[in-house]
Write an enzyme that holds these catalytic residues in place. Structure first.
Site, PDB file in Angstrom:
ATOM      1  N   LYS A  66       0.838  -1.200   0.000  1.00  0.00           N
ATOM      2  CA  LYS A  66       0.000   0.000   0.000  1.00  0.00           C
ATOM      3  C   LYS A  66       0.875   1.253   0.000  1.00  0.00           C
ATOM      4  O   LYS A  66       2.084   1.180   0.198  1.00  0.00           O
ATOM      5  CB  LYS A  66      -0.933  -0.009   1.201  1.00  0.00           C
ATOM      6  CG  LYS A  66      -0.243  -0.046   2.551  1.00  0.00           C
ATOM      7  CD  LYS A  66      -1.253  -0.120   3.678  1.00  0.00           C
ATOM      8  CE  LYS A  66      -0.546  -0.189   5.026  1.00  0.00           C
ATOM      9  NZ  LYS A  66      -1.501  -0.212   6.151  1.00  0.00           N
ATOM     10  N   TYR A  85      15.284  30.885   4.845  1.00  0.00           N
ATOM     11  CA  TYR A  85      14.089  31.615   5.243  1.00  0.00           C
ATOM     12  C   TYR A  85      14.079  31.908   6.736  1.00  0.00           C
ATOM     13  O   TYR A  85      14.385  31.046   7.565  1.00  0.00           O
ATOM     14  CB  TYR A  85      12.834  30.812   4.894  1.00  0.00           C
ATOM     15  CG  TYR A  85      12.528  30.778   3.421  1.00  0.00           C
ATOM     16  CD1 TYR A  85      12.215  31.943   2.727  1.00  0.00           C
ATOM     17  CD2 TYR A  85      12.525  29.578   2.730  1.00  0.00           C
ATOM     18  CE1 TYR A  85      11.933  31.929   1.369  1.00  0.00           C
ATOM     19  CE2 TYR A  85      12.234  29.532   1.372  1.00  0.00           C
ATOM     20  CZ  TYR A  85      11.934  30.711   0.698  1.00  0.00           C
ATOM     21  OH  TYR A  85      11.656  30.688  -0.638  1.00  0.00           O
TER      22      TYR A  85
END
Length: 361
Positions: free
Chosen positions: A34, A256
């Site tokens: 999955k 940043y």
């Protein structure tokens, strides 16, 4: 130089399967693929696991992707069908759903002209309290299913551990006992309980089916351990190139928000990977990055396409060198620990734009 890519080592995958087979002692293997095979590429991993007994996925679209790719092995739909409209799709594509609630049973019983009957896995909640029928509902549900013309043969009885990654947790013994009590009420049936953690820790009889997920990809489910502790090899090696190197003076900030400021003159390297590639944005300063066999600390904020590492005053890295974010040289378990998450999340979050390069060496 290139942006982020993941080198997928199929030889390591085969090695891990051999380890799992030895632990399973001849029991059948339901390989859990999955979430795009935990980020490793659903189709290619399914093709590489050509000799396993069945494949487990969570969603119908994953199962259909495998069928469209020519995968003919049994596919088990771990969350079952979400509504009745999916049932004809399952029978047409020979997909085996897990039944985990009474609504699903009712919808299945009301489908007419289904064609070939479905092979069913029937889930009992032994203590996870997530999906599954109550233990006292199992006998009635089992009998109803075997009497339905829409159902092929007897269902496989499946359950799931809540605490298998903590082998000594008392919840494990409680769940094993509940499961045994349920089985004692039912006619002889195929069974499945052991996931990767239960299999590696050998905390439960393997019954008929084992369900390895994380272990297939060479990763340990246990805190404080790595796959190598169980003779497992990492299959994914997440890498990116150093695309810029520059000298930073003491007192200068990087990235940043100017979150990191150099305390001394140093060199920084810009690595072409970021949260747009699935690298965790919340990775803190100090998260390890491997370059040329040396661990360097990540510094500052993770950007969409780039991360920054502190290369130190004495530069031994050059432009174009490859950084390993996790893999054979830097265990994903160690990175997950530094980031404050689990390796499952790191692997599954690798973005689709990250190229997967498969190697069968």
């Amino acid at each position: 130089m290139r942006p982020a890519w993941a080198a997928i080592d199929l030889a390591a995958l085969q090695h891990n399967l051999k380890v799992i087979r030895k632990l399973a002692g001849g029991k059948r293997i339901l390989a859990i693929l999955k979430a795009n095979a935990y980020g490793h590429g659903l189709q290619r991993i399914a093709q590489a696991l050509s000799d396993i007994d069945a494949i487990g996925v969570a969603r119908v679209d994953e199962a259909l992707q495998l069928r469209n790719a020519g995968i003919t092995r049994p596919i088990v739909l771990l969350e079952g069908f979400f509504d009745a409209s999916q049932i004809p799709i399952l029978t047409a594509s020979n997909i085996q759903p897990v039944i985990h609630n009474l609504r699903q049973m009712k919808e299945l019983s009301q489908v007419e002209n289904l064609g070939d009957p479905l092979k069913i896995w029937l889930k009992v909640d032994t203590g996870m309290h997530r999906l599954g029928l109550e233990p006292d509902q199992m006998l009635s549900a089992y009998q109803q299913l075997v009497d339905l013309p829409q159902v092929h043969d007897h269902p496989v009885i499946i359950s799931h551990f809540a605490c298998a990654d903590e082998p000594e947790h008392p919840q494990n013994k409680k769940q094993i006992q509940v499961y045994a009590d349920v089985l004692a009420q039912l006619p002889p049936s195929a069974t499945s309980f052991a996931n990767s953690a239960a299999l590696l820790a050998q905390i439960v009889p393997q019954y008929d089916w084992v369900r390895p997920g994380l272990a297939l990809y060479g990763v340990s489910p246990f805190a404080g351990q790595v796959g190598g502790d169980h003779d497992l090899k990492p299959v994914m090696n997440l890498r990116a190139s150093i695309i810029s190197i520059r000298k930073i003076k003491a007192g200068e900030s990087v990235g940043y928000g100017g979150q990191w400021t150099a305390t001394e003159d140093t060199h920084i390297g810009i690595v072409a990977i970021g949260y747009g590639d699935g690298y965790p944005r919340h990775a803190p300063t100090g998260t390890p990055v491997l370059i040329n066999g040396v661990i360097y600390p990540l510094i500052g904020r993770v950007a969409m396409d780039m991360v920054t590492v502190n290369l130190g005053q004495k530069l031994s890295v050059k432009l174009g060198d490859t950084a390993e974010l996790w893999g054979a040289g830097l265990a994903v378990e160690k990175v997950a620990e530094a980031v404050g998450t689990i390796p499952y999340e790191l692997l599954c979050n690798v973005a689709r734009r990250v190229q997967l390069d498969y190697c069968e060496r």
